[in-house]
Design an enzyme around this catalytic site. Sequence first.
Site, mmCIF file in Angstrom:
data_model
loop_
_atom_site.group_PDB
_atom_site.id
_atom_site.type_symbol
_atom_site.label_atom_id
_atom_site.label_comp_id
_atom_site.label_asym_id
_atom_site.label_seq_id
_atom_site.Cartn_x
_atom_site.Cartn_y
_atom_site.Cartn_z
ATOM 1 N N ASN A 1 0.719 -1.173 0.139
ATOM 2 C CA ASN A 1 -0.044 0.280 -0.132
ATOM 3 C C ASN A 1 0.986 1.133 -0.025
ATOM 4 O O ASN A 1 1.257 1.761 0.592
ATOM 5 C CB ASN A 1 -1.254 0.058 1.411
ATOM 6 C CG ASN A 1 -1.743 1.069 1.257
ATOM 7 O OD1 ASN A 1 -1.882 2.142 0.469
ATOM 8 N ND2 ASN A 1 -2.241 1.406 2.776
ATOM 9 N N TRP A 2 0.751 1.747 -1.584
ATOM 10 C CA TRP A 2 2.484 2.864 -1.064
ATOM 11 C C TRP A 2 1.546 4.028 -0.346
ATOM 12 O O TRP A 2 1.867 5.425 -0.086
ATOM 13 C CB TRP A 2 2.872 2.909 -2.750
ATOM 14 C CG TRP A 2 3.131 1.772 -4.000
ATOM 15 C CD1 TRP A 2 3.585 0.815 -2.579
ATOM 16 C CD2 TRP A 2 3.602 2.018 -5.226
ATOM 17 N NE1 TRP A 2 4.401 0.473 -3.765
ATOM 18 C CE2 TRP A 2 4.432 1.198 -5.272
ATOM 19 C CE3 TRP A 2 3.880 3.254 -5.848
ATOM 20 C CZ2 TRP A 2 4.833 0.988 -6.687
ATOM 21 C CZ3 TRP A 2 4.471 2.725 -7.273
ATOM 22 C CH2 TRP A 2 4.824 1.405 -7.183
ATOM 23 N N LYS A 3 0.145 4.201 -0.526
ATOM 24 C CA LYS A 3 -0.507 5.961 0.450
ATOM 25 C C LYS A 3 -0.592 6.752 -0.652
ATOM 26 O O LYS A 3 0.493 6.409 -1.794
ATOM 27 C CB LYS A 3 0.360 5.880 1.554
ATOM 28 C CG LYS A 3 -0.096 4.666 2.572
ATOM 29 C CD LYS A 3 -0.115 5.047 3.931
ATOM 30 C CE LYS A 3 0.262 3.146 4.988
ATOM 31 N NZ LYS A 3 0.123 3.298 6.386
ATOM 32 N N HIS B 1 -10.039 1.125 4.425
ATOM 33 C CA HIS B 1 -8.821 1.534 4.839
ATOM 34 C C HIS B 1 -8.782 2.974 6.722
ATOM 35 O O HIS B 1 -9.008 3.834 6.700
ATOM 36 C CB HIS B 1 -7.151 1.811 4.164
ATOM 37 C CG HIS B 1 -5.815 2.120 5.435
ATOM 38 N ND1 HIS B 1 -5.769 2.885 5.854
ATOM 39 C CD2 HIS B 1 -4.819 0.785 4.454
ATOM 40 C CE1 HIS B 1 -4.157 2.379 6.569
ATOM 41 N NE2 HIS B 1 -3.757 1.529 5.508
ATOM 42 N N GLU C 1 -6.857 4.671 7.652
ATOM 43 C CA GLU C 1 -6.410 6.246 7.273
ATOM 44 C C GLU C 1 -7.696 6.960 6.537
ATOM 45 O O GLU C 1 -7.931 8.215 6.205
ATOM 46 C CB GLU C 1 -4.996 6.626 6.588
ATOM 47 C CG GLU C 1 -4.207 6.850 7.098
ATOM 48 C CD GLU C 1 -2.776 5.588 6.868
ATOM 49 O OE1 GLU C 1 -2.999 5.597 5.299
ATOM 50 O OE2 GLU C 1 -2.353 5.612 7.340
ATOM 51 N N GLU D 1 -5.339 -4.905 10.569
ATOM 52 C CA GLU D 1 -4.927 -3.700 10.767
ATOM 53 C C GLU D 1 -4.808 -3.334 11.931
ATOM 54 O O GLU D 1 -5.851 -2.279 11.762
ATOM 55 C CB GLU D 1 -4.862 -2.314 9.556
ATOM 56 C CG GLU D 1 -5.008 -3.221 8.275
ATOM 57 C CD GLU D 1 -3.990 -2.161 7.187
ATOM 58 O OE1 GLU D 1 -2.289 -2.158 6.874
ATOM 59 O OE2 GLU D 1 -4.364 -1.765 6.852
ATOM 60 N N GLY E 1 1.936 2.900 10.706
ATOM 61 C CA GLY E 1 2.619 3.369 10.252
ATOM 62 C C GLY E 1 4.060 3.939 11.691
ATOM 63 O O GLY E 1 4.153 5.091 12.322
ATOM 64 N N SER F 1 2.677 -1.940 10.199
ATOM 65 C CA SER F 1 4.356 -2.072 11.201
ATOM 66 C C SER F 1 5.256 -3.807 10.955
ATOM 67 O O SER F 1 5.195 -3.683 11.081
ATOM 68 C CB SER F 1 4.815 -1.689 11.900
ATOM 69 O OG SER F 1 4.118 -0.411 12.255
ATOM 70 N N GLY G 1 2.624 -1.104 4.250
ATOM 71 C CA GLY G 1 2.738 -0.036 3.867
ATOM 72 C C GLY G 1 4.341 0.587 3.545
ATOM 73 O O GLY G 1 4.624 0.088 2.973
#
Length: 248
Positions: free
Chosen positions: A9-11, A94, A96, A166, A172, A211, A232
């Site tokens: 997941n490159w965000k 997600h 976020e 998650e 992160g 993480s 991530g």
Amino acid sequence: MRRSLVLGNWKMNGTRASAETLAKGIIAGLGDDVAEIGICVPYVYLPEIGQIVKNTRLALGAQNVADKPSGAYTGEISAGMLKEFACHYALVGHSERRTYYGDTDQSVAARFCQAQEQGITPVLCIGETLEQRQQEQTFDVITAQLDAVVELAGIAAFSKSVIAYEPVWAIGTGLTATDEQAQEAHQFIRNYLAAKDQAVAEKIQILYGGSAKPDNAKGLFAMPDIDGGLIGGASLDAESFLKIYHSV
Ligand code: PGA
């Protein structure tokens, strides 16, 4: 037997040039076909990365999808549009998105359905915050997040989806759930599904995210109900992403 899956997941990271380099680097190091693998890239890079991954076994994914099929929804991208760029996966829900952009359990369920209507595999992201864990609400939160999708899509729909557990406190932050904490949540999720449909529960890939790194992936992936990872930060470097992939 379930195949494992490792998804990056490159965000909101990278440039057009770095995205291309990263995708090519991953393809160059794919090596043995130990598991399924894919990358969820920013929308604007889908056309170019789609060309790069064509005829390779690196699958393409998006990081979100609209909860409606089309219309006056400024800034949204529909599942039909994603399909045009050979998107195989779309993340939905997600943390976020839920935290910063107001995605609710209900809108996430609608996104899940939209993806499936176009033959895109939704990756339903669920998990609790630190506060919820400390208040022993983890299983209640996960249940509510799953219930919303079951209500709208039905249990059978999960046979064409992926779930990513998650824990929000691990995303992160460098704090990873222990192998046992993650397994406990994954087992809970699988049991939840099994109570409604045994076959669906046995088939579905449940990924761990939060993480996950080259040095902790092996332990996590060895757990019986962990079928791979949603990665991530560590997916932004081809070498570390591939190390995680080769840990399955
Ligand atoms: P992280 O992110 O690996 O950087 O913790 C995981 C995710 O948000 O999917």
